[in-house]
Design an enzyme around this catalytic site. Structure first.
Site, short mmCIF file in Angstrom:
data_model
loop_
_atom_site.label_atom_id
_atom_site.label_comp_id
_atom_site.label_asym_id
_atom_site.label_seq_id
_atom_site.Cartn_x
_atom_site.Cartn_y
_atom_site.Cartn_z
N LYS A 1 -9.38 -4.23 -0.56
CA LYS A 1 -8.51 -4.98 -1.46
C LYS A 1 -7.94 -6.18 -0.71
O LYS A 1 -7.60 -6.08 0.48
CB LYS A 1 -7.40 -4.06 -1.96
CG LYS A 1 -6.47 -4.69 -3.00
CD LYS A 1 -5.44 -3.68 -3.48
CE LYS A 1 -4.50 -4.26 -4.51
NZ LYS A 1 -3.51 -3.25 -4.98
N SER B 1 -3.24 -2.44 -9.69
CA SER B 1 -3.61 -3.77 -9.22
C SER B 1 -4.90 -3.78 -8.40
O SER B 1 -5.44 -4.84 -8.09
CB SER B 1 -2.48 -4.38 -8.37
OG SER B 1 -2.21 -3.57 -7.23
N SER C 1 -1.40 1.86 -8.56
CA SER C 1 -2.42 0.82 -8.46
C SER C 1 -3.75 1.24 -7.86
O SER C 1 -4.70 0.47 -7.89
CB SER C 1 -1.88 -0.38 -7.67
OG SER C 1 -0.89 -1.04 -8.42
#
Length: 465
Positions: free
Chosen positions: A83, A159, A183
């Site tokens: 990420k 996210s 997330s």
């Protein structure tokens, strides 16, 4: 695309490691197939924001040499994607923000990435994410929306949306995400993969662009629960460089039946009817394994209240994390993010203390539930993935937030949905240090439902099935 084997790319990390161990597959070959799949899928999914192909190829070649020399490490040659709020040496950590697009490259790996490298993993690139990690649809205004591989045009969640999408689409062997109120688990639920938010502090957050020091966790996303047994021992461990790091003792797996706690949320959380029906069927599977049901009372206050308090804490911390950019280039924050941060800017210190104390009450609520059971079981999300054209549901994190407020481990495992239906996740929450118990229960659930990892049917649209 004739080099791409969709059966290989759909296999979980454990199966790919077995192929590498047996010598029927090379590390470079696995990487090249995944790179080809990324190239083919990127115009549709937009899961990656950056790939360092030369560094990945060099690492894969080194892994092949180590294997040939009989020096293979725990994750030798499988690929992990990261990420884009976690530092990877030589790459920019944008956190999905325009203000950081031109930032200097990281000079060293985040602790979690460094541990993966030390175990032989090949770091393949950086993944799309929701702007600043504050949101759960991954409709990023600066890097473009990341799409759900089961149905392009729909959210992958967030996210860590790029992490969920890349794992589901076979674009890496596994991925790292971060989880502040769900997330990792929300994209795992929407994309039909497994996501683990470990106990707070179990995996170091050092080298990350923070959303909230209290709520942030680093966690892996995989195509199977059994993959977590490979990754967790590599990732977990005390890090003296991180104020949030803790030495967590992972408790041994239980062999007997478990008390599974089921909360009566009533009207406090509105779950869509199809989610509620699948949840009941999943409970039947778990009880069929010999586990016992424990009915738990409704929450003392609606979880949405705690979610909003958590948002205020995150918004306020963003004002500190991005202070210079907020002062000097506020126009490069999206209107939505600017609105959220401006709201926090107008709150008082007492407001923030009130929000923190409400999170404490949510923590106590979860502790009280877990005092009466071994594992708490809920749907991961109250809804399936939705179209980008639809309004974003406010309650996406109502069921996932508790584990962040308390620091307890939580795992999302795919429910057994019908052919052609969008995925749904089953959430398992345990006591601090209970990761192995949650993983074992998720493995047993996947075995009972005869679940097998495979690429989404929609992958034929980018030439992979």
């Amino acid at each position: 695309m004739n080099r791409v084997d969709p059966l290989l790319l759909g296999e979980d990390l454990t199966a790919q490691l077995a192929r590498l161990d047996m010598g029927g597959l090379g590390c470079v070959e696995l990487l090249e197939q995944q790179l080809a799949a990324i190239t083919a899928s990127q115009p549709i999914l937009n899961a990656y924001v950056a790939i360092d192909e030369s560094a990945a190829r060099a690492a894969a070649a080194d892994s092949d040499a180590r294997r040939k020399a009989g020096q293979a490490r725990a994750l030798e040659g499988v690929t992990i994607a990261i990420k884009d709020n976690l530092d990877v040496a030589g790459m920019v950590s944008t956190a999905g923000m325009a203000t950081r697009r031109d930032a200097a490259v990281a000079v060293r790996d985040s602790t979690a990435v460094a541990r993966l490298r030390e175990a032989g993993a090949v770091i393949i690139g950086k993944l799309n994410m929701h702007e600043a990690a504050l949101g759960a649809d991954n409709n990023n205004p600066h890097f473009g929306a990341c799409h759900n591989p089961h149905r392009p045009g729909f959210t992958p969640g967030g996210s860590s949306g790029g992490s969920g999408a890349a794992v589901a689409a076979g674009l890496c062997s596994a991925a790292l995400g971060t989880d502040s109120m769900g997330s990792v688990r929300i994209p795992a639920s929407y994309c039909g993969v497994v996501g683990l938010k470990p106990s707070w502090g179990a995996i170091s957050t050092h080298g990350s662009v923070a959303l909230s020091h209290r709520l942030d966790h680093v966690g892996p996303l995989t195509r199977s629960a059994r993959d977590l047994r490979r990754l967790l021992p590599v990732l977990a461990g005390f890090d003296p460089a991180s104020a949030q790091s803790r030495s967590i003792t992972m408790l041994p797996t239980s062999t007997g039946p478990l008390r599974l706690g089921i909360v009566d949320f009533g009207d406090a959380v509105h779950c869509n009817d199809d989610v509620a029906a699948e949840f009941v069927r999943s409970l039947d599977v778990l009880f069929g394994l010999g586990h016992r049901r424990v009915d738990l009372p409704a929450p003392a206050f609606p979880p949405g209240h705690a979610r909003r308090a958590g948002l205020l804490v995150c918004e306020a911390e963003l004002l500190v994390e991005h202070r210079h950019d907020w002062q000097h280039q506020r126009d490069r924050f999206s209107p939505m993010l600017a609105k959220l941060m401006s709201y926090a800017e107008g709150r008082s210190a007492a407001d923030l203390v009130d929000a923190s104390r409400l999170l404490d009450r949510a923590q106590v609520q979860l502790q009280q539930w877990l005092a009466a059971c071994d594992v708490l079981v809920t749907p991961t999300t109250p809804q399936r993935a939705f179209a980008f054209a639809d309004a974003v549901p406010a309650n996406q994190a109502d069921l996932t937030g508790y584990a962040n407020f308390s620091g307890n481990p939580a795992l999302s495992v795919p429910m057994a949905v019908g052919e052609g239906e969008l995925p749904l996740g089953l959430q398992l929450v345990g006591r601090v240090g209970d990761e192995l118990r949650l993983i074992a229960l998720a493995e047993a659930f996947q075995h009972a439902t005869r679940w097998q990892p495979r690429l989404p049917a929609a992958s034929h649209s980018w030439g992979m099935s």
